[in-house]
Design a protein around this motif. Structure first.
Motif, short mmCIF file in Angstrom:
data_model
loop_
_atom_site.label_atom_id
_atom_site.label_comp_id
_atom_site.label_asym_id
_atom_site.label_seq_id
_atom_site.Cartn_x
_atom_site.Cartn_y
_atom_site.Cartn_z
N ARG A 86 -16.67 15.23 -4.61
CA ARG A 86 -17.26 15.04 -5.93
C ARG A 86 -17.99 16.29 -6.38
O ARG A 86 -17.96 16.66 -7.55
CB ARG A 86 -18.26 13.89 -5.90
N LEU A 87 -18.65 16.93 -5.42
CA LEU A 87 -19.37 18.16 -5.75
C LEU A 87 -18.39 19.22 -6.22
O LEU A 87 -18.63 19.91 -7.22
CB LEU A 87 -20.12 18.65 -4.50
N GLU A 88 -17.28 19.30 -5.54
CA GLU A 88 -16.27 20.27 -5.95
C GLU A 88 -15.74 19.96 -7.34
O GLU A 88 -15.56 20.86 -8.16
CB GLU A 88 -15.12 20.26 -4.95
N VAL A 140 -19.60 10.67 8.13
CA VAL A 140 -18.80 11.88 7.89
C VAL A 140 -17.90 11.70 6.69
O VAL A 140 -17.82 12.55 5.80
CB VAL A 140 -17.96 12.23 9.15
N ALA A 193 -18.25 9.64 4.23
CA ALA A 193 -19.04 9.58 3.01
C ALA A 193 -19.43 10.98 2.57
O ALA A 193 -19.38 11.31 1.38
CB ALA A 193 -20.30 8.74 3.23
N MET A 194 -19.76 11.81 3.55
CA MET A 194 -20.14 13.17 3.22
C MET A 194 -18.96 13.92 2.61
O MET A 194 -19.12 14.67 1.65
CB MET A 194 -20.64 13.88 4.45
N GLN A 195 -17.79 13.71 3.17
CA GLN A 195 -16.61 14.36 2.61
C GLN A 195 -16.37 13.90 1.18
O GLN A 195 -16.03 14.69 0.30
CB GLN A 195 -15.39 14.03 3.48
N ALA A 243 -17.27 18.47 -9.64
CA ALA A 243 -18.32 18.81 -10.60
C ALA A 243 -18.32 20.31 -10.87
O ALA A 243 -18.43 20.75 -12.02
CB ALA A 243 -19.68 18.36 -10.07
N HIS A 244 -18.14 21.10 -9.81
CA HIS A 244 -18.14 22.55 -10.00
C HIS A 244 -16.92 22.99 -10.79
O HIS A 244 -17.00 23.89 -11.61
CB HIS A 244 -18.18 23.25 -8.64
N LEU A 283 -28.46 9.08 -1.01
CA LEU A 283 -28.77 10.43 -1.44
C LEU A 283 -30.24 10.57 -1.80
O LEU A 283 -30.61 11.39 -2.62
CB LEU A 283 -27.89 10.81 -2.64
N ILE A 310 -18.59 12.84 -0.95
CA ILE A 310 -19.56 13.49 -1.82
C ILE A 310 -19.20 14.96 -2.02
O ILE A 310 -19.32 15.51 -3.10
CB ILE A 310 -20.98 13.37 -1.26
N GLY A 311 -18.72 15.56 -0.94
CA GLY A 311 -18.31 16.95 -1.03
C GLY A 311 -17.21 17.13 -2.06
O GLY A 311 -17.24 18.08 -2.86
#
Lengths: 245, 245
Positions: free
Chosen positions: B147-149, B138, B140-142, B151-152, B101, B144-145
DNA sequence: CGTATTCTTGACTTATATCAATGTCGGTGG
DNA sequence: CCACCGACATTGATATAAGTCAAGAATACG
């Protein structure tokens, strides 16, 4: 004229401009001209008036976007109708790529705060894009990583800081991402209300209003209807980083 | 025996086991055996005792990890010494890939809550991994995605919900990710203190203690020193989703 | 066993939300 | 062009959720 649909010619003209703009973005600067053309040939351009939504929370994620011009607020509403601002989208930002993150619908609503222009692609194109251009995948991941960090920063602030410092931090971030020099101060370069700031910091518009009034009295900022001018950046930064004693 | 360093043989044995375990993870299930072997041959295995750190906030991000067994807490401390728990790492989770990142140092500290075993790779290997295996990128991106959710979600909860509901949501999440059936109830399967829960929800251990005491009186949970047993999942869920009236 | 965490519980304080009223700006239409 | 209306903002009074302060009890560990 503004507000009418673009004709074919106007669209081409727009795309020509786009090319230079897009090329200048970190996300695409390493891409070959051919690949970039392939990308842009599949994109459509769309103008969004203030208050209008680019996409809405819960709707199928049919497209992903790039903001060329203007400013968007991404919001989420809870079941009981409370709203928060998840983030502000700035020119050059990729947004709405929910599908890349294994979602079929948009987790939030993107609303134009100012007059905006977006590029728009069909979601199905995403996999081929990243496959054709691994750098893009890496860049996208970095972007998401940054968002994740921002989110954690916000969580940390909400957990440990009182409202005034959170608001200060939020305003400071806005000056960095959406600040434009104006005379002695820095203008937040899009219409932003007290309510918006409240939704960015997890407080109420009343509290934000009081805080801004106090800051104005101290000469730190100058307010106004959906307006904000930062006069004393250093002073604000000091306030933001000083724990209550 | 437990607590001693692994000998070479033991390490090989561990790696053989790893192969099956790793292969069963969504992140790696599409990977060929050869690629997987290449991956594992460059990994080292490490046992981490409770309270011990896998990596520390601010240190150069030299490695990335996969948790095979146990449970970790990822924490961040603010300048003024306040701590928050960013997330809990569960077996099968990739963690500490800060470098992917675009960070050179770890944004947080990973501490073992229970006895844990990690796989560990040098950070420099990351780019070649994802290049060799786009699926991994891909995936890994999911991740992180997601995790982002999360967090939100947390930001939304902290903005709009009172403490009790936030704690309820946090506990419910723990039951999903770290719950193990035990008699009539569900046990949180690693040592977790009131302080930990407080740091996950942005409150104080005092408030958490009071809330858990109240819940215990209502028969929703059973407490204990670093222990938590959920007795009435439905009741808790109801509480979590009921706005204060 | 005693020492150190972790947890509980009570009393008090305070930051911030809520409630309520009024003011001000800016665009729209008569 | 002015008057009006709706959206946005300010400000005071009051309520309250949750933090802080303080003391002690329970549990685990060496």
């Amino acid at each position: 004229m503004v507000g009418t649909l673009l004709t074919g010619d106007e669209r081409n003209a727009a795309l020509k401009i786009d090319r230079a703009v897009v090329k200048s973005l970190p996300l695409f600067d390493k891409m070959s001209d051919d690949d970039l053309d392939a990308l842009l040939s599949r994109a459509t351009s769309r103008r969004v008036a203030p208050g209008e939504a680019v996409f809405e929370q819960g709707r199928p994620a049919t497209n992903f976007y790039l903001l060329l011009h203007g400013r968007l607020k991404v919001t989420q509403v809870t079941e009981d109708g409370q709203q928060i601002i998840v983030r502000v989208v700035h020119p050059g930002d990729l947004f709405g790529f929910a599908r890349a993150l294994q979602r079929t619908d948009y987790p939030g609503t993107a609303i134009a705060a100012a007059d905006s222009v977006t590029l728009c692609w069909a979601t199905d194109l995403w996999p081929s894009f990243v496959e054709h251009n691994p750098r893009l995948a890496v860049s996208a991941m970095q972007t998401i990583g940054q968002r994740l960090e921002e989110a954690h920063t916000r969580i940390r602030e909400m957990s440990t800081e009182e409202v005034e410092r959170r608001v200060a931090h939020a305003v400071l971030r806005l000056t960095k991402t959406a600040g434009r020099k104006e005379g002695e101060g820095i203008r937040i370069d899009f219409p932003i209300s007290r309510q918006d700031i409240a939704e960015m910091t997890g407080t109420t518009l009343h509290t934000v209003s009081r805080i801004l009034s106090a800051w104005e009295a101290k000469g730190l900022v100058e307010g106004g209807r959906q307006k904000l001018l930062i006069c004393d950046l250093a002073g604000l930064a000091l306030l933001a980083d000083t724990p209550k004693e």
